[in-house]
Design a protein around this motif. Structure first.
Motif, PDB file in Angstrom:
ATOM      1  N   UNK A  14      -4.323 -38.472   2.519  1.00 52.56           N
ATOM      2  CA  UNK A  14      -4.579 -36.936   3.597  1.00 52.56           C
ATOM      3  C   UNK A  14      -4.421 -35.891   2.837  1.00 52.56           C
ATOM      4  N   UNK A  15      -3.021 -36.088   2.092  1.00 56.62           N
ATOM      5  CA  UNK A  15      -2.714 -34.383   1.082  1.00 56.62           C
ATOM      6  C   UNK A  15      -4.296 -34.649   0.379  1.00 56.62           C
ATOM      7  N   UNK A  16      -4.745 -35.945  -0.058  1.00 58.65           N
ATOM      8  CA  UNK A  16      -6.454 -35.630  -0.851  1.00 58.65           C
ATOM      9  C   UNK A  16      -6.767 -34.781  -0.380  1.00 58.65           C
ATOM     10  N   UNK A  17      -7.319 -35.214   0.859  1.00 56.48           N
ATOM     11  CA  UNK A  17      -8.610 -35.314   1.627  1.00 56.48           C
ATOM     12  C   UNK A  17      -8.483 -33.214   1.846  1.00 56.48           C
ATOM     13  N   UNK A  18      -7.270 -32.828   2.247  1.00 58.02           N
ATOM     14  CA  UNK A  18      -7.372 -31.227   2.225  1.00 58.02           C
ATOM     15  C   UNK A  18      -7.532 -31.006   1.248  1.00 58.02           C
ATOM     16  N   UNK A  19      -6.900 -31.415   0.840  1.00 61.21           N
ATOM     17  CA  UNK A  19      -7.181 -31.086  -1.086  1.00 61.21           C
ATOM     18  C   UNK A  19      -8.559 -31.039  -1.516  1.00 61.21           C
ATOM     19  N   UNK A  20      -8.815 -32.031  -1.353  1.00 57.45           N
ATOM     20  CA  UNK A  20     -11.252 -31.898  -1.747  1.00 57.45           C
ATOM     21  C   UNK A  20     -11.482 -31.155  -0.832  1.00 57.45           C
ATOM     22  N   UNK A  21     -11.246 -30.633   0.448  1.00 56.78           N
ATOM     23  CA  UNK A  21     -11.582 -29.418   0.816  1.00 56.78           C
ATOM     24  C   UNK A  21     -11.685 -28.210   0.407  1.00 56.78           C
ATOM     25  N   UNK A  22     -10.775 -27.652   0.169  1.00 55.51           N
ATOM     26  CA  UNK A  22     -10.458 -26.769  -0.687  1.00 55.51           C
ATOM     27  C   UNK A  22     -11.449 -26.297  -1.847  1.00 55.51           C
ATOM     28  N   UNK A  23     -10.946 -27.254  -3.017  1.00 59.46           N
ATOM     29  CA  UNK A  23     -12.093 -27.648  -4.058  1.00 59.46           C
ATOM     30  C   UNK A  23     -12.990 -28.137  -4.022  1.00 59.46           C
ATOM     31  N   UNK A  24     -13.820 -28.382  -3.089  1.00 61.66           N
ATOM     32  CA  UNK A  24     -15.418 -28.439  -3.049  1.00 61.66           C
ATOM     33  C   UNK A  24     -15.883 -27.549  -2.374  1.00 61.66           C
ATOM     34  N   UNK A  25     -15.190 -27.035  -1.450  1.00 65.03           N
ATOM     35  CA  UNK A  25     -16.171 -25.710  -0.722  1.00 65.03           C
ATOM     36  C   UNK A  25     -15.735 -24.501  -0.301  1.00 65.03           C
ATOM     37  N   UNK A  26     -14.300 -25.010  -0.327  1.00 63.73           N
ATOM     38  CA  UNK A  26     -13.664 -23.332   0.064  1.00 63.73           C
ATOM     39  C   UNK A  26     -13.454 -22.633  -1.375  1.00 63.73           C
ATOM     40  N   UNK A  27     -13.385 -22.826  -2.085  1.00 65.16           N
ATOM     41  CA  UNK A  27     -13.376 -22.147  -3.943  1.00 65.16           C
ATOM     42  C   UNK A  27     -14.935 -21.927  -2.910  1.00 65.16           C
ATOM     43  N   UNK A  28     -15.228 -22.978  -3.765  1.00 63.76           N
ATOM     44  CA  UNK A  28     -17.311 -22.097  -4.152  1.00 63.76           C
ATOM     45  C   UNK A  28     -16.942 -21.513  -3.745  1.00 63.76           C
ATOM     46  N   UNK A  29     -17.623 -20.945  -2.252  1.00 63.50           N
ATOM     47  CA  UNK A  29     -17.554 -20.037  -1.373  1.00 63.50           C
ATOM     48  C   UNK A  29     -16.488 -18.646  -1.710  1.00 63.50           C
ATOM     49  N   UNK A  30     -14.986 -19.503  -1.564  1.00 60.49           N
ATOM     50  CA  UNK A  30     -14.722 -17.841  -2.503  1.00 60.49           C
ATOM     51  C   UNK A  30     -15.404 -17.273  -3.780  1.00 60.49           C
ATOM     52  N   UNK A  31     -16.063 -18.130  -4.454  1.00 57.27           N
ATOM     53  CA  UNK A  31     -16.425 -17.311  -5.960  1.00 57.27           C
ATOM     54  C   UNK A  31     -17.542 -16.855  -5.183  1.00 57.27           C
ATOM     55  N   UNK A  32     -18.636 -17.396  -3.843  1.00 57.53           N
ATOM     56  CA  UNK A  32     -19.981 -16.593  -3.970  1.00 57.53           C
ATOM     57  C   UNK A  32     -19.100 -15.217  -2.651  1.00 57.53           C
ATOM     58  N   UNK A  33     -18.046 -15.265  -2.551  1.00 57.97           N
ATOM     59  CA  UNK A  33     -17.806 -13.944  -1.841  1.00 57.97           C
ATOM     60  C   UNK A  33     -17.279 -13.170  -3.087  1.00 57.97           C
ATOM     61  N   UNK A  34     -16.954 -13.391  -3.859  1.00 54.12           N
ATOM     62  CA  UNK A  34     -16.675 -12.613  -4.875  1.00 54.12           C
ATOM     63  C   UNK A  34     -18.108 -11.745  -5.548  1.00 54.12           C
ATOM     64  N   UNK A  35     -19.006 -12.862  -5.513  1.00 48.72           N
ATOM     65  CA  UNK A  35     -20.098 -12.395  -6.018  1.00 48.72           C
ATOM     66  C   UNK A  35     -20.948 -11.415  -5.125  1.00 48.72           C
ATOM     67  N   UNK A  36     -21.196 -11.796  -3.640  1.00 49.16           N
ATOM     68  CA  UNK A  36     -21.930 -11.935  -2.895  1.00 49.16           C
ATOM     69  C   UNK A  36     -22.185 -10.480  -2.338  1.00 49.16           C
ATOM     70  N   UNK A  37     -20.457 -11.050  -2.170  1.00 50.17           N
ATOM     71  CA  UNK A  37     -19.675  -9.691  -1.348  1.00 50.17           C
ATOM     72  C   UNK A  37     -19.923 -10.188   0.347  1.00 50.17           C
ATOM     73  N   UNK A  38     -18.604  -9.701   1.272  1.00 50.92           N
ATOM     74  CA  UNK A  38     -18.908  -9.407   2.765  1.00 50.92           C
ATOM     75  C   UNK A  38     -20.615  -9.335   3.506  1.00 50.92           C
ATOM     76  N   UNK A  39     -21.632  -8.988   2.761  1.00 50.18           N
ATOM     77  CA  UNK A  39     -22.880  -8.668   3.262  1.00 50.18           C
ATOM     78  C   UNK A  39     -23.511  -9.942   3.447  1.00 50.18           C
ATOM     79  N   UNK A  40     -23.625 -11.110   2.610  1.00 47.26           N
ATOM     80  CA  UNK A  40     -23.362 -12.341   2.130  1.00 47.26           C
ATOM     81  C   UNK A  40     -23.422 -13.288   3.637  1.00 47.26           C
TER      82      UNK A  40
END
Length: 350
Positions: A67-93
């Motif tokens: 259960x912990x690994x599944x939650x962590x997988x969401x962060x590493x596979x989706x939330x972190x890439x979206x965080x990179x996108x946010x810092x590169x593209x800004x709020x407008x994206x």
């Protein structure tokens, strides 16, 4: 661009503006998030495969580990890439895709709540097993463990649904450059969230582990004096305590990563802090899901064997197996009464 404007939540970074205006901060953070994405996703998938393949990992506590690994997988596979996108593209994206930022932030809250509660459940599991073993099989069954995991997700969903009652919110945070919990939407709720869902569990879990280690220390002293334990119980006890140590380190890593975030969202009540602490602290908090598999690998022989088998690291696997046998034999021998030493004359029949 003056510093006062840059540190205000009313300021909005445009596309590539964060990287261009502050490369010495942006580049290391983006590298850290990129590594967290790759290493963390790889590691969490490895955990799931390891538990699925290794029969000695398929037990009650593994329900919470999965259960912990599944939650962590969401962060590493989706939330972190979206965080990179946010810092590169800004709020407008995210403004061009309605609902995307809020969905990512809500899922991140659910994931983080589930992670904390899974770690708490694992700590409670070890506490009952070691300190109150007679109740263990009554409390922890496959059905009850799965039910607990369902409750964890339900609590996370409930916290996000409160947003529709104008309690809290999820949005793009212009200081951490992240789709995340809106710390300023309902400050009193933010304080309750920080205390009830982070600080209280951290303290309670810490006290539980303290009692576990005191109990283990006392048990070892009694066993050393009586020397009545069998080799089988010795092996089971050693395996259980090894997992306990692994989960204690997981707890320490989680507390180290998330305590600064739980602190800053309360302390920065008037949103006057520099944006840099928010950036560093949120990225640091997101490193936790990328580290758990390394803790399993370097502190638990069962996980080490499972991971080595999946990665075809046969030499390392053989080394670990030999060490495991040596440790077990050493433990068993230490529990046996000392043999009588015969003199040379006695051994010669004189």
């Amino acid at each position: 661009m003056n510093l006062t404007t840059l540190n205000s939540s009313t300021f909005k970074f445009g596309r590539h503006e964060f990287v261009n205006s502050n490369p010495e901060m942006a580049i290391p953070l983006l590298i850290a998030l990129g590594l967290g994405t790759v290493i963390g996703t790889f590691g969490n998938v490895l955990i799931l495969l390891g538990v699925a393949r290794a029969k000695d990992l398929q037990n009650m506590e593994s329900v919470f580990i999965v259960n912990l690994a599944c939650s962590d997988l969401y962060v590493t596979a989706l939330a972190d890439p979206m965080s990179i996108t946010a810092k590169l593209e800004g709020e407008d994206f995210f403004e061009r895709i309605p609902g995307l930022c809020r969905a990512i932030a809500c899922m991140c809250t659910i994931s983080c709540v589930n992670s904390l509660m899974s770690i708490s459940a694992l700590s409670f599991n070890r506490f009952i097993y070691i300190c109150h073993n007679k109740y263990y099989k009554k409390i922890f069954t496959v059905r009850s463990c799965i039910f607990m995991c369902g409750v964890f997700y339900t609590i996370g969903i409930f916290l996000t649904m409160l947003n529709y009652l104008d309690i809290g919110d999820h949005t793009f945070d212009r200081k951490s450059l992240e789709c995340i919990w809106d710390r300023m939407a309902t400050y009193s709720y933010t304080v309750v969230f920080s205390i009830v869902l982070v600080w209280i569990p951290i303290v309670v879990i810490g006290l539980s582990y303290l009692k576990i280690f005191l109990r283990v220390k006392a048990s070892r002293q009694r066993i050393h004096q009586s020397r009545l334990r069998t080799s089988t119980s010795s092996s089971n006890f050693a395996s259980s305590f090894q997992l306990c140590k692994t989960m204690f380190i997981i707890y320490i890593v989680f507390a180290t990563c998330w305590a600064p975030y739980a602190l800053i969202i309360v302390v920065d009540h008037d949103d006057s802090f520099d944006y840099a602490p928010h950036l560093y602290i949120v990225v640091w908090a997101h490193m936790h899901p990328s580290l758990n598999w390394l803790v399993y690998y370097f502190t638990n022989m069962k996980f080490q064997r499972a991971f080595d088998s999946i990665l075809f690291i046969t030499r390392c696997r053989r080394r670990v197996e030999v060490e495991d046998v040596v440790v077990t034999q050493t433990t068993e021998n230490s529990l046996k009464p000392p043999k009588r030493v015969h003199s040379t004359k006695e051994s010669a029949g004189m």
